[in-house]
Design an enzyme around this catalytic site. Structure first.
Site, PDB file in Angstrom:
ATOM      1  N   GLN A   1     -83.589 -49.419  19.971  1.00 34.11           N
ATOM      2  CA  GLN A   1     -83.208 -48.602  21.119  1.00 34.11           C
ATOM      3  C   GLN A   1     -81.714 -48.728  21.447  1.00 34.11           C
ATOM      4  O   GLN A   1     -81.046 -49.669  21.021  1.00 34.11           O
ATOM      5  CB  GLN A   1     -84.014 -49.029  22.344  1.00 34.11           C
ATOM      6  CG  GLN A   1     -85.457 -48.549  22.347  1.00 34.11           C
ATOM      7  CD  GLN A   1     -86.113 -48.796  23.685  1.00 34.11           C
ATOM      8  OE1 GLN A   1     -86.926 -49.688  23.815  1.00 34.11           O
ATOM      9  NE2 GLN A   1     -85.758 -48.010  24.677  1.00 34.11           N
ATOM     10  N   HIS A   2     -81.242 -47.752  22.214  1.00 40.81           N
ATOM     11  CA  HIS A   2     -79.954 -47.780  22.931  1.00 40.81           C
ATOM     12  C   HIS A   2     -78.712 -47.562  22.080  1.00 40.81           C
ATOM     13  O   HIS A   2     -77.642 -47.322  22.645  1.00 40.81           O
ATOM     14  CB  HIS A   2     -79.771 -49.102  23.675  1.00 40.81           C
ATOM     15  CG  HIS A   2     -80.889 -49.494  24.578  1.00 40.81           C
ATOM     16  ND1 HIS A   2     -81.384 -48.658  25.559  1.00 40.81           N
ATOM     17  CD2 HIS A   2     -81.615 -50.644  24.645  1.00 40.81           C
ATOM     18  CE1 HIS A   2     -82.366 -49.283  26.208  1.00 40.81           C
ATOM     19  NE2 HIS A   2     -82.530 -50.476  25.670  1.00 40.81           N
TER      20      HIS A   2
ATOM     21  N   ASP B   1     -88.203 -48.598  19.303  1.00 39.81           N
ATOM     22  CA  ASP B   1     -89.035 -49.660  18.734  1.00 39.81           C
ATOM     23  C   ASP B   1     -90.059 -50.204  19.723  1.00 39.81           C
ATOM     24  O   ASP B   1     -91.200 -50.495  19.345  1.00 39.81           O
ATOM     25  CB  ASP B   1     -88.177 -50.786  18.156  1.00 39.81           C
ATOM     26  CG  ASP B   1     -87.136 -51.338  19.112  1.00 39.81           C
ATOM     27  OD1 ASP B   1     -87.074 -50.908  20.291  1.00 39.81           O
ATOM     28  OD2 ASP B   1     -86.357 -52.213  18.686  1.00 39.81           O
TER      29      ASP B   1
END
EC number: 2.7.1.17
Length: 477
Positions: A79-80, A239
């Protein structure tokens, strides 16, 4: 190899360190082939997205003939991360990864300029941390304006790989609501990008991918890959959302993940908006939400205590009144970024094994405090905690969670849950079914069940009192 009962699907887990691929029988959840290839990450916590693509194609090729018979594919990714692409779809620079915290000053500024933590939580569902994509874009625009100006598309890691699989032009990128909810510029309240936030950080909404609804394909596989051309590519997800899918998680079932960092989450029908920032109010990969909290100090911190004490990580002893707050890297939950580890209550008769057990207690205490905030009011306190991650295989970790939670614990035997969740998403798309229901049919949460034991209220009180009394010391920079 046993003959597959149903169509085959491919699930991909593109993590910080590597890409894993599973080919799974959509009827039974049986893994029929697997592949893995490493990534390269710099000391600055960034990575070349082209390396992820090379790792994905390598891992797919390792799966051989089963991958060439697959009927659908999905990608789950870390992520991110901020992926910036030029007009030809090539990375403008290395991707800034989730664990790159150089954007902390931009994070603080954005919180102050747009109403503070409570306003952000109500607006997008979460109080952004320095890991969130919006803070990374603000850092890039400030420190590398030439790179920001050259960017013609902004993607999350899984979006980038999904687009490459589908051979999509840079103008036709896609994402899903789960991963988008960790960006800081997509709202769980409106289900859309927040154009005021985007304008504030100078990002044109046209550079962002279309959010694909659950159950809709993002495209079809392009020619020339170790997969059948033309099969559907699912939307993919982050994820954590894929891990929830991999367990077939239903509302009210808590998950506690024990890794280098610790994570607690649960699926919820209620939209979370925690103004303290402890709980990230993510969307899940379906139509619900995935409130999640994360601690920085978990298995690695406890292993460090074991090493300092010269003991095996399982060599714990009961008894004693020592308290350890193992905040060796600062801490996110509770929010103590400048903290260091603290030991309190040592006596002449304190043993090394008791002190090691106290380190376990301190790590689990922080996670269980967060779990209380993640679960909905009225959630069944007798619902087993699903214990996953590397620490779940350790006896000391399992017994500490049981003793401090007072809840039953189940340790799923299924591994590679993120890739398995992506496979369930691909299977759901192929079969026209809910992905989490597919995983429940696969019985992925099956595993040893440990009954509840009486909760150790005395240890919890010692930990809570020590944390409160040491607050000023732990906050000192």
């Amino acid at each position: 190899m046993t003959a597959a009962e149903g169509p085959l699907v491919v699930g991909v887990d593109s993590s910080t360190q590597s890409t894993k691929v599973l080919v799974v029988d959509a009827a039974t959840g049986t893994v029929v082939a697997r592949g893995q290839a490493p990534h390269q990450v710099t000391a600055e916590h960034d990575s070349d997205p082209e390396v992820w693509w090379e790792a994905l194609t390598s891992a797919l090729a390792q799966c051989g003939e089963p991958a060439k018979r697959a009927g659908a594919v999905a990608v789950a990714g870390q992520q991110h991360g901020l992926v910036t692409l030029d007009a030809d779809g090539r990375p403008v620079r290395n991707a800034l990864l989730w664990n790159d915290t150089r954007s902390a000053p931009q994070r603080d500024r954005l919180l102050a300029e747009l109403g503070g933590p409570k306003a952000w939580a109500e607006r997008v569902g979460s109080v952004p941390a320095a890991s969130f994509t919006v803070t990374k874009w603000a850092w890039l625009a400030e420190h590398e304006p030439e790179a920001a100006a050259a960017t013609r598309a902004v993607r999350l890691p899984h979006d980038y790989l999904t687009g490459r699989l589908a051979g999509a032009p840079v103008s036709a990128g896609t994402t899903d609501r789960g991963d988008a909810s960790g960006s800081g510029w997509w709202s769980t309240a409106t289900g859309a990008y927040d154009e005021e936030i985007l304008a504030h950080v100078g990002l044109d909404p046209a550079l962002l991918p279309r959010v694909v609804p659950p159950g809709e394909a993002a495209g079809t596989v392009a020619d020339g890959l170790p997969l059948p051309a033309g099969i559907p590519v699912a939307a993919g997800t982050g994820d954590n959302m894929a891990g929830a899918l991999g367990l077939g998680l239903a509302p009210g079932s808590p998950v506690l993940s024990l890794g280098t960092s610790g994570t607690v989450y649960a699926v919820s029908e209620r939209r979370p908006a925690d103004p303290t920032g402890t709980v990230a109010g993510f969307a899940d990969a379906g139509s619900a939400f995935l409130p999640l909290a994360c601690t920085l100090n978990c298995t690695l911190a406890v292993d460090r205590f074991a090493a300092l004490l010269g003991r095996d990580r399982e060599a714990v002893e009961a008894g004693g009144r020592a308290v350890v707050l193992p905040f060796l890297d600062g801490e996110r939950t509770p929010d103590l970024p400048y903290a260091s580890g603290l030991v309190h209550g040592l006596r002449h008769d304190t043993t090394a094994g008791q002190l090691l057990q106290a380190a376990y207690d301190g790590a689990v205490f922080a996670l269980l405090k967060a779990l209380d905030l993640v679960l909905d009011e009225g959630a069944d306190p007798n619902e087993p905690i699903l214990l996953i991650g590397g620490g779940a295989r350790g006896t000391a970790w399992r017994e500490t969670v049981r003793r401090l939670s007072g809840r039953p614990v189940r340790v799923p035997v299924a591994e590679e849950l993120v890739a398995l969740g992506a496979a369930a998403q691909a299977a759901g798309l192929l079969l026209g079914r809910d992905a989490a229901a597919v995983a429940r049919d696969w019985d992925t949460a099956r595993g040893p069940a440990l009954p509840a034991v009486e909760r150790d209220e005395a240890a919890l009180e010692r930990l809570g009192t020590t944390l409160a009394d040491a607050d000023a010391l732990l906050r000192r920079a």
